[in-house]
Design a protein around this motif. Sequence first.
Motif, PDB file in Angstrom:
ATOM      1  N   PRO A  56      25.426  40.815  35.755  1.00  0.00           N
ATOM      2  CA  PRO A  56      26.202  39.955  35.995  1.00  0.00           C
ATOM      3  C   PRO A  56      27.564  39.952  35.860  1.00  0.00           C
ATOM      4  CG  PRO A  56      24.218  38.948  34.784  1.00  0.00           C
ATOM      5  CD  PRO A  56      24.235  40.664  34.589  1.00  0.00           C
ATOM      6  N   GLN A  57      28.544  39.169  36.292  1.00  0.00           N
ATOM      7  CA  GLN A  57      29.945  39.781  35.909  1.00  0.00           C
ATOM      8  C   GLN A  57      30.315  39.128  34.396  1.00  0.00           C
ATOM      9  OE1 GLN A  57      32.829  38.081  39.012  1.00  0.00           O
ATOM     10  NE2 GLN A  57      31.238  38.640  40.340  1.00  0.00           N
ATOM     11  N   SER A  58      29.570  38.194  34.185  1.00  0.00           N
ATOM     12  CA  SER A  58      29.764  37.756  32.655  1.00  0.00           C
ATOM     13  C   SER A  58      29.659  38.893  31.649  1.00  0.00           C
ATOM     14  CB  SER A  58      28.835  36.633  32.195  1.00  0.00           C
ATOM     15  OG  SER A  58      27.493  36.861  32.483  1.00  0.00           O
ATOM     16  N   SER A  59      28.913  39.882  32.011  1.00  0.00           N
ATOM     17  CA  SER A  59      28.510  40.956  30.856  1.00  0.00           C
ATOM     18  C   SER A  59      29.864  41.814  30.881  1.00  0.00           C
ATOM     19  CB  SER A  59      27.445  41.896  31.447  1.00  0.00           C
ATOM     20  OG  SER A  59      26.324  41.242  31.502  1.00  0.00           O
ATOM     21  N   MET A  60      30.748  41.744  31.739  1.00  0.00           N
ATOM     22  CA  MET A  60      32.034  42.715  31.810  1.00  0.00           C
ATOM     23  C   MET A  60      32.998  41.857  31.128  1.00  0.00           C
ATOM     24  SD  MET A  60      31.193  45.681  33.023  1.00  0.00           S
ATOM     25  CE  MET A  60      29.650  45.317  31.967  1.00  0.00           C
ATOM     26  N   THR A  61      33.039  40.476  30.874  1.00  0.00           N
ATOM     27  CA  THR A  61      33.818  39.670  30.148  1.00  0.00           C
ATOM     28  C   THR A  61      33.798  39.881  28.537  1.00  0.00           C
ATOM     29  OG1 THR A  61      32.556  37.731  30.463  1.00  0.00           O
ATOM     30  CG2 THR A  61      33.991  38.022  32.301  1.00  0.00           C
ATOM     31  N   CYS A  90      41.807  47.243  45.185  1.00  0.00           N
ATOM     32  CA  CYS A  90      41.491  48.134  44.182  1.00  0.00           C
ATOM     33  C   CYS A  90      42.668  48.439  43.300  1.00  0.00           C
ATOM     34  CB  CYS A  90      41.066  49.546  44.481  1.00  0.00           C
ATOM     35  SG  CYS A  90      40.843  50.892  43.338  1.00  0.00           S
ATOM     36  N   VAL A  91      42.150  48.070  41.856  1.00  0.00           N
ATOM     37  CA  VAL A  91      43.454  48.185  40.748  1.00  0.00           C
ATOM     38  C   VAL A  91      43.222  49.189  39.906  1.00  0.00           C
ATOM     39  CG1 VAL A  91      44.595  47.137  38.957  1.00  0.00           C
ATOM     40  CG2 VAL A  91      44.184  45.849  40.935  1.00  0.00           C
ATOM     41  N   LYS A  92      44.216  50.146  39.826  1.00  0.00           N
ATOM     42  CA  LYS A  92      43.905  51.351  38.838  1.00  0.00           C
ATOM     43  C   LYS A  92      44.659  51.091  37.549  1.00  0.00           C
ATOM     44  CE  LYS A  92      43.249  54.788  42.472  1.00  0.00           C
ATOM     45  NZ  LYS A  92      43.547  56.055  42.840  1.00  0.00           N
ATOM     46  N   THR A  93      43.846  51.043  36.151  1.00  0.00           N
ATOM     47  CA  THR A  93      44.489  50.768  35.138  1.00  0.00           C
ATOM     48  C   THR A  93      43.963  51.390  33.835  1.00  0.00           C
ATOM     49  OG1 THR A  93      45.247  48.849  33.954  1.00  0.00           O
ATOM     50  CG2 THR A  93      43.444  48.601  35.129  1.00  0.00           C
ATOM     51  N   TRP A 152      36.300  43.407  32.082  1.00  0.00           N
ATOM     52  CA  TRP A 152      36.355  44.594  32.994  1.00  0.00           C
ATOM     53  C   TRP A 152      35.959  44.148  34.204  1.00  0.00           C
ATOM     54  CZ3 TRP A 152      32.881  47.776  29.205  1.00  0.00           C
ATOM     55  CH2 TRP A 152      33.528  48.446  28.157  1.00  0.00           C
ATOM     56  N   LEU A 153      36.661  43.353  35.005  1.00  0.00           N
ATOM     57  CA  LEU A 153      36.628  43.105  36.416  1.00  0.00           C
ATOM     58  C   LEU A 153      38.037  43.104  37.193  1.00  0.00           C
ATOM     59  CD1 LEU A 153      34.591  39.913  35.731  1.00  0.00           C
ATOM     60  CD2 LEU A 153      33.825  41.923  36.568  1.00  0.00           C
ATOM     61  N   HIS A 154      38.008  43.315  38.472  1.00  0.00           N
ATOM     62  CA  HIS A 154      39.125  43.131  39.353  1.00  0.00           C
ATOM     63  C   HIS A 154      39.881  42.112  39.001  1.00  0.00           C
ATOM     64  CE1 HIS A 154      41.542  42.559  43.266  1.00  0.00           C
ATOM     65  NE2 HIS A 154      41.542  43.662  43.028  1.00  0.00           N
ATOM     66  N   SER A 155      39.530  40.887  38.950  1.00  0.00           N
ATOM     67  CA  SER A 155      40.080  39.610  38.834  1.00  0.00           C
ATOM     68  C   SER A 155      41.133  39.442  37.573  1.00  0.00           C
ATOM     69  CB  SER A 155      39.228  38.459  38.955  1.00  0.00           C
ATOM     70  OG  SER A 155      38.414  38.391  38.138  1.00  0.00           O
ATOM     71  N   PHE A 156      40.822  40.150  36.393  1.00  0.00           N
ATOM     72  CA  PHE A 156      41.495  40.119  35.357  1.00  0.00           C
ATOM     73  C   PHE A 156      42.669  41.290  35.313  1.00  0.00           C
ATOM     74  CE2 PHE A 156      42.233  42.402  31.026  1.00  0.00           C
ATOM     75  CZ  PHE A 156      42.469  41.035  30.410  1.00  0.00           C
ATOM     76  N   TYR A 157      42.676  42.085  36.079  1.00  0.00           N
ATOM     77  CA  TYR A 157      43.818  43.245  36.415  1.00  0.00           C
ATOM     78  C   TYR A 157      44.670  43.061  37.552  1.00  0.00           C
ATOM     79  CZ  TYR A 157      40.847  45.652  32.717  1.00  0.00           C
ATOM     80  OH  TYR A 157      40.164  46.031  31.849  1.00  0.00           O
ATOM     81  N   TYR A 158      44.130  42.269  38.512  1.00  0.00           N
ATOM     82  CA  TYR A 158      44.819  42.128  39.679  1.00  0.00           C
ATOM     83  C   TYR A 158      45.922  41.169  39.677  1.00  0.00           C
ATOM     84  CZ  TYR A 158      45.852  40.497  44.538  1.00  0.00           C
ATOM     85  OH  TYR A 158      46.512  40.382  45.826  1.00  0.00           O
ATOM     86  N   PHE A 159      47.083  41.346  40.247  1.00  0.00           N
ATOM     87  CA  PHE A 159      48.283  40.647  40.583  1.00  0.00           C
ATOM     88  C   PHE A 159      48.834  40.750  41.981  1.00  0.00           C
ATOM     89  CE2 PHE A 159      50.560  44.155  38.863  1.00  0.00           C
ATOM     90  CZ  PHE A 159      51.645  44.028  39.517  1.00  0.00           C
ATOM     91  N   ASN A 160      49.250  39.934  42.477  1.00  0.00           N
ATOM     92  CA  ASN A 160      49.684  39.807  43.909  1.00  0.00           C
ATOM     93  C   ASN A 160      51.113  40.560  43.880  1.00  0.00           C
ATOM     94  OD1 ASN A 160      50.338  39.845  46.745  1.00  0.00           O
ATOM     95  ND2 ASN A 160      49.813  37.542  46.642  1.00  0.00           N
ATOM     96  N   ASP A 161      51.007  41.966  44.167  1.00  0.00           N
ATOM     97  CA  ASP A 161      52.380  42.773  44.239  1.00  0.00           C
ATOM     98  C   ASP A 161      52.831  42.829  45.742  1.00  0.00           C
ATOM     99  OD1 ASP A 161      50.149  44.387  45.070  1.00  0.00           O
ATOM    100  OD2 ASP A 161      50.717  45.935  43.742  1.00  0.00           O
ATOM    101  N   GLU A 162      52.360  42.227  46.478  1.00  0.00           N
ATOM    102  CA  GLU A 162      52.840  42.404  47.977  1.00  0.00           C
ATOM    103  C   GLU A 162      54.229  41.752  48.262  1.00  0.00           C
ATOM    104  OE1 GLU A 162      50.376  41.304  51.362  1.00  0.00           O
ATOM    105  OE2 GLU A 162      48.487  41.882  50.133  1.00  0.00           O
TER     106      GLU A 162
END
Length: 639
Positions: A474-479, A579-582, A590-600
Amino acid sequence: MSKKEVQTDLWVYEMLKQAAIPFDAQGSSVKEISEALKTASKKGTGNTGFPEYTCVVKDYLLVIEDKADLSKHVKRDDSSNISKEITAITDYAVNGAVFYGKHLAEHTSYKKVIAIGISGNQKKHLISPVYIDETEYYRELPVLESLISFNEANIDEYYTREILKEETRFEKETADILKDARILHEALRNHGTLLDTQKPLIVSGILLALRESEYKNFSIRDLTGDLIKTDGQKIYDAINANLKRANVAPEVKKDKILSQFSFIQDNVKLNEIDNQLKKTPLKYFAEYLDKTIYQSIRYTNSAEDYIGRFYGEFMSYSGGDGQTLGIILTPKHITELFCDLANLNSSDVVFDPCCGTAGFLIAALPNMLKHAENEAQKKHIRQKQLHGIELQPNMFTIATTNMILRGDGKSNLINDDFLKQNATKLQLKQATVGMMNPPYSQGSKQNPHLYELAFVEHLLDSLVTGARCIVIVPQSSMTGKTKEEKSIKKNILKHHTLEGVITLNKDTFYGVGVMPCIAIFTAGEPHDAEKLCKFINFENDGYKIAPHIGLIETESAKDKKQHLLDVWFDCMEAETKFCVKTTIEATDEWLHSFYYFNDEIPCEEAFIKTIGDYLTFEFSMVMQGREYLFQEDAHAKIK
């Protein structure tokens, strides 16, 4: 030609090679196509014209035009159709591809022509296929991420799904499996007094007995309803013989499995002639299973976990113990994705410590066998390179049956508690790949050892240094919200490396309500603080919910999976929304939603729309007498 145009041509060239699609650049080696191109000038002069690439795959003709600039992807007329103007044909990718596609459909014998307009680069691009036939008819198809749908292995399925709009063989097979399971479940309910856990055991036991029929030691015809030696006894004896034939050892393990089938021998309702069926229920079940799934399991090299499918279907009807125990069976497309992410080869040793019905091992087996060089290596894979542990006795029995039916030769499964196993002893299995779907929602502050992350850490500790470890949790495990989970995350990074996390479709475990993700680690190598991890948003995976079936593959699923693998293995760059590389910290989510910001950077159209929206809002407020909102002292007046 500009440098950007050359780069786009080279990128498309690499995509075609990677997808294993044969192609010609600026012409064709096929005589009739080459002849037709002699009059294919985009400007309509009747002179020669060449698309960027032409490809012949089976009886399909692909025509590709590409442009470096995304703004040159497609031009439409006032009716929103693909423009036929000469400037549109010469300057825009889709328009040019459609022009060449129509010309070749008219002047060659190819009746299945797919024009493909491609613009941009590997990081940000558009790939738009358009189907064309000789009648000038065309149909725009969904935008793709890669060209994998058009290789020899996939193009027929793509044509069936997307162009003919018909069900593919897999969809029909999936529907049939579930239909078979529903019919059998109803029969089990009506003609047998069985516990929920016994129903899938009936299925697996009869399948083992049917396997013994190949050695002339069992026959469905012998199930006569005899009161002295019951049909159940005959099936039980066949199961016993087949376990011996499969070399299931030690004896205590074989006896443990046999004990799970003992109810078959003396269940009165199962062994007496049923007035409605005119035979014993056991004979009816044996006939039904022989007809519906035995041949599929025994004689096809499929990664489908048929018995697991039946188990899941039975539990969904009866509300059985699956979810109570945290058991959530892994769908086939996820078990296959694990194999792709692990990049399995013939020398790998695969270990699943919470194997359930053995879905991961079943997917790994054909994947490894296809890389084997000879029969001796195939035999070694079956006998020595697949290992599993399962705590629940009935699930362990089903898993063992599954592996025996796949001809694994020995069935290296253990009925035990994985968390109680010594990790250093488990390392002696020399497992190079760990795969796991651990029990969900069992952990708490009172039982921190049952958190999903605790299972993950123990698996990592049980693998050889450098092993690949892939888990679905579950995603909750990565939080890591609780103190205990935060501590586990910190400890994992001390000894192991996190490679990345892939956020999955919320319906992956349809009907269960779990938001899953896949986490990939390298075992035994401490996490480097400067390491760039990949966090991918794969919620849009090309699977959808179909009524009465559940999650099914759409025409875009293979394309989206290929895009995911291309990004994961650094074959291409992707936008940060995918994909975010960080670098990471143990305290991060540890989820995409934590590291992502709209850089477009907003495009000109979006900027103009935003300004227009603002001016419309201001005009509306002024008309309502609230012009003070836009004055410098507006804040003071509002107060």
